[in-house]
Design an enzyme around this catalytic site. Structure first.
Site, mmCIF file in Angstrom:
data_model
loop_
_atom_site.group_PDB
_atom_site.id
_atom_site.type_symbol
_atom_site.label_atom_id
_atom_site.label_comp_id
_atom_site.label_asym_id
_atom_site.label_seq_id
_atom_site.Cartn_x
_atom_site.Cartn_y
_atom_site.Cartn_z
ATOM 1 N N TRP A 86 0.839 -1.205 0.000
ATOM 2 C CA TRP A 86 0.000 0.000 0.000
ATOM 3 C C TRP A 86 0.877 1.260 0.000
ATOM 4 C CZ3 TRP A 86 -0.043 3.992 3.559
ATOM 5 C CH2 TRP A 86 -1.066 4.927 3.409
ATOM 6 N N HIS A 87 2.029 1.172 0.678
ATOM 7 C CA HIS A 87 2.880 2.353 0.808
ATOM 8 C C HIS A 87 3.469 2.800 -0.517
ATOM 9 C CE1 HIS A 87 2.595 1.449 5.070
ATOM 10 N NE2 HIS A 87 2.958 2.704 5.271
ATOM 11 N N GLY A 88 3.647 1.884 -1.439
ATOM 12 C CA GLY A 88 4.204 2.298 -2.716
ATOM 13 C C GLY A 88 4.341 1.135 -3.665
#
Lengths: 491, 313
Positions: A335-337
């Protein structure tokens, strides 16, 4: 919104001053209606979002309307007793929201890094792709998508299926202090405060809001932003293990001060207009286990993944909890990247949790025997693990990450000569500035430890008495003159 | 505490802290203070100089590139160095100089490419990162039409000394017993800097990526009219720069700038080199700033180029 951009404050002032002047006059002459507050907040939030990014605004507006009408339809179907259709609608909306997020955030990664693993992908594949390909993620899409998804689920599972008004939904999703980088608020927490919204300007709200705002600004502008340039300068270091650890340590500090600072600023601004947001951070670096760390770090995201990914994934298969925990953390990393390093980071934290689950107790028994203060060992191990995790998080270049890992895993690389070389790197006037910033950061973290040790609320020492005003003065005097970007805006 | 007092205490605290920062930045040892002092000293020199005089202006590419004594001797007219700092921006530098122009004066404008190009990010063409700060520091807020948003931001920043500058000031006081800044050095009686700063890092030849912007050309044309309205005359010069002489685009952009300048006012430039120098031998700490020897060579060249325009002494 990006509170470190002057543009935010400028537009806020240019819109708020006339609006609140008119509101004041309206109240004096008794023609102001409460409804105008609700409209005013929606207009203010949307205008600030438009100012932040006009292309994202169009996508956002479409998503708001689509989600609102679909959720309304879902609630109507439920009221009519057609539960199957209601579930179908809820599923369709969630899939749509996730597909939009995936399109903006993961398309390039999926084609180049994922499909590219199996088959060669031409360098100019974007030109032949039927849809536009975005190189940067529209601000806020990761956060508001999660808030919208949670709203769909919570509306579907709510006991009282009361339909909500469009304006209330707009204010719920686009509430300007938190829309771009959270906290990811839930229906049960934020919606009651936002429905038929009225600005509640009171001296108490202003005072409490300013306390949180001062804390957030100090963390972001003084601590985070003064540390940030040294990390950028040291990203290329791959041969000196002392420096690799040191830059990872700096990044560990910076990401907390940056995102924690942002979150507290959001809490403060929201409180000034009368809304209580949840605390996204609870002194995470005081944690004595990785479990505890995840209860204190990015709380709204952790609980979101727990409630909307981990629990539904696991269902009744409790035996497989460990496996689903690992999967959830890997997804949380992703989700972060859209990059491998974030997945590795998520998987690393999942693995740490499993390690703690299976080896934590035997390890504690041993340390308790030989160490007088085992909690210090626990804290040091936890903090060290978080720093190592940050090495994965900060390094997008996988080759360089591998080189760094190889260096820090090589015992003879830790030579005294390299240590002296590392010290010499900072033996400059710039090094002195970093030294002062680090001293302030360490005092800050020590005060968090004291508060936790005294069993007070984590940030009590910073928001009580005269301390917030000291923080405000320090922010005015010591803020970095070139603010760095909020890290989480890239997610 | 009463609610109103509670509320006011926040504003009071913020105001006092910001005020202290402002005093430090503008009156003690911040960047704004050194720029303000540099400008005030130069304006005072210009006011004391007999007319008709030659006023050389621009950014630091004018400040650090001429030997005014040599020019005075060669041209037979007093020369004042009124070069300021590039990031102040063309639209602010030009009106800040205009007050010093008297009938019969000649203004030689040597603008760096930095202040001629189209600006990026939030900054409008004609302005730089110090436009608002400079205008407030010299007591003329908004001089040259600094956009309100930029003016507000830079005014706010004037009250924020920053950790970096605070630590630097403490070190300065401890080591030297005084506060220092980039423009803290003494000036000659004609406004030239006495000290020379040397580059510590590596050199690389600068590429000029674009010619002067339409905005810059229009503003310079307006400046010519303003100077002429005061009874003066404007001459333009292409700056000396350590640049990439192999890069065709660089030379093309310099030529385009020189051609555009020539349509506005008499323009001086070495037709062979276009003032793009192939080596950094005569340069001090930046691609524009010259060593004392470089300033002599440059001033000798300027004098030769100016003589036909001013009339032999």
């Amino acid at each position: 919104m990006n509170f470190s951009e002057f543009s935010f404050w400028w537009v806020l002032a240019l819109t708020s001053i006339p609006f609140f002047t008119v509101r004041y006059l309206g109240k004096v002459f008794d023609w102001w209606r409460d409804r105008f507050d609700t409209v005013g907040l929606a207009a203010l939030s949307l205008l600030l979002f438009l100012n932040a990014s006009s292309t994202s605004f169009a996508v956002f507006l479409f998503e708001i309307l689509f989600n609102y009408f679909m959720v309304s339809l879902m609630l109507r179907r439920e009221a009519e007793g057609n539960k199957k259709q209601a579930k179908l609608i809820a599923t369709a909306v969630i899939i749509f929201d996730v597909v939009v997020l995936a399109y903006f955030k993961y398309l390039t990664f999926f084609i180049e890094d994922f499909i590219g693993l199996a088959v060669p992908v031409p360098a100019n594949w974007e030109s032949g792709f039927p849809l536009p390909v975005f190189q940067t993620i529209p601000p806020g899409v990761s956060f508001y998508t999660f808030q919208m998804v949670a709203f769909v689920v919570d509306s579907y599972t709510a006991r009282r299926k009361k339909p909500i008004k469009l304006l209330d939904y707009i204010n719920f999703v686009s509430f300007f202090p938190q829309i771009v980088a959270g906290p990811i608020e839930r229906r049960s927490q934020l919606l009651p405060q936002i429905q038929d919204f009225k600005f509640r300007f009171t001296a108490e709200n202003f005072d409490i809001g300013m306390r949180w705002l001062s804390l957030g600004m100090f963390m972001k502008f003084v601590l985070g932003d003064n540390i940030a340039p040294y990390i950028t300068a040291g990203m290329g270091e791959t041969s000196n293990p002392w420096l690799i650890w040191f830059y990872a340590f700096l990044f560990t500090l910076r990401i907390y001060f940056d995102f924690g600072g942002y979150s507290f600023m959001a809490v403060g601004i929201a409180r000034i207009v009368g809304v209580k947001l949840i605390l996204n951070f609870l002194a995470p670096y005081t944690s004595q286990s990785i479990n505890e760390f995840w209860r204190r770090w990015h709380v709204s995201l952790s609980t979101w993944f727990r409630d909307y990914v981990f629990i539904p994934l696991m269902g009744k298969r409790k035996k497989w909890a460990a496996f689903f925990l690992f999967i959830t953390f890997t997804l949380s990393g992703f989700w972060h990247g859209a990059a491998w390093n974030f997945m590795i980071w998520g998987a690393y934290h999942g693995a740490l949790l499993l390690l703690l689950r299976y080896a934590g107790r035997p390890f504690s028994r041993v340390t308790n025997k030989f160490v007088r203060k085992p909690q210090i060992v626990s804290w040091a191990l936890t903090f060290g693990s978080v720093i190592l995790g940050c090495l994965f998080f900060m390094e997008l270049d996988i080759e360089r990450l591998m080189a760094k890992l190889q260096t820090i895993a090589t015992p003879w690389a830790y030579s005294p000569a390299r240590f002296v070389e590392a010290i010499a790197t900072f033996n400059t006037p710039d090094g002195l500035v970093l030294g002062v910033a680090l001293a302030l950061a360490i005092i800050f973290l020590a005060m968090e430890h004291i508060a936790v040790w005294q069993e007070r609320p984590e940030y009590d020492l910073f928001i009580s008495g005269w301390m917030p005003k000291v923080l405000l003065v320090l922010t005015v005097l010591l803020a970095a003159n070139i603010p760095s970007e909020f890290i989480y805006f890239e997610f | 505490m009463k609610p109103s007092k509670k509320l006011l205490s926040w504003f009071a605290i913020a105001g006092v802290a910001w005020g202290a920062g402002f005093v430090y930045n503008v009156n003690m040892g911040g960047e704004a203070y050194w720029l303000k002092r540099l400008y005030a000293n130069k304006v005072a020199i210009a006011a004391e100089t007999t007319q008709p005089k030659l006023i050389v202006t621009g950014g630091s590419g004018a400040h650090y590139t001429i030997d005014s004594d040599l020019l005075t001797k060669e041209l037979g007219m007093p020369v004042v160095n009124l070069g300021i700092d590039g990031p102040v921006g063309l639209d602010v530098i030009l009106p800040s100089v205009l007050d010093t122009v008297e009938p019969g004066d000649v203004v030689l404008l040597i603008p760096e490419y930095l202040i001629l190009r189209q600006q990026e990010d939030d900054i409008q063409d004609g302005f730089g990162s110090k436009s608002g700060m400079f205008s407030v520091a010299i007591g003329q807020p908004g001089l040259g039409g600094v956009p309100p948003k930029q003016l507000a931001l830079e005014t706010l920043q004037l009250g924020i000394p920053s950790l970096r500058w605070s630590v630097k000031s403490v070190v300065d006081l401890t080591e030297e017993g005084r506060l220092t800044g980039y423009y803290d050095g003494p000036l000659t009686e004609r406004g030239d800097p006495i000290e020379t700063k040397q580059r510590a890092g590596e050199w690389w030849p600068l590429g000029i990526k674009e010619p002067a912007s339409p905005h810059a050309l229009a503003r310079i044309e307006q400046f010519r009219e303003e100077v002429e309205a005061k009874g003066g005359a404007l001459i333009l010069s292409i700056p000396w720069v350590y640049g990439n002489v192999e890069d065709e685009r660089t030379l093309e952009n310099v030529q385009k700038t020189a051609d555009a300048f020539a349509e506005i006012a008499p323009t001086i430039v070495d037709s062979e080199t276009l003032n793009v120098q192939a080596t950094p031998d005569l340069f001090a700490d930046t691609h524009y700033h010259l060593t004392p020897e470089g300033r002599e060579v440059r001033s000798q060249q300027l004098a030769e180029q100016l003589k036909p325009l001013l009339g032999e002494p």
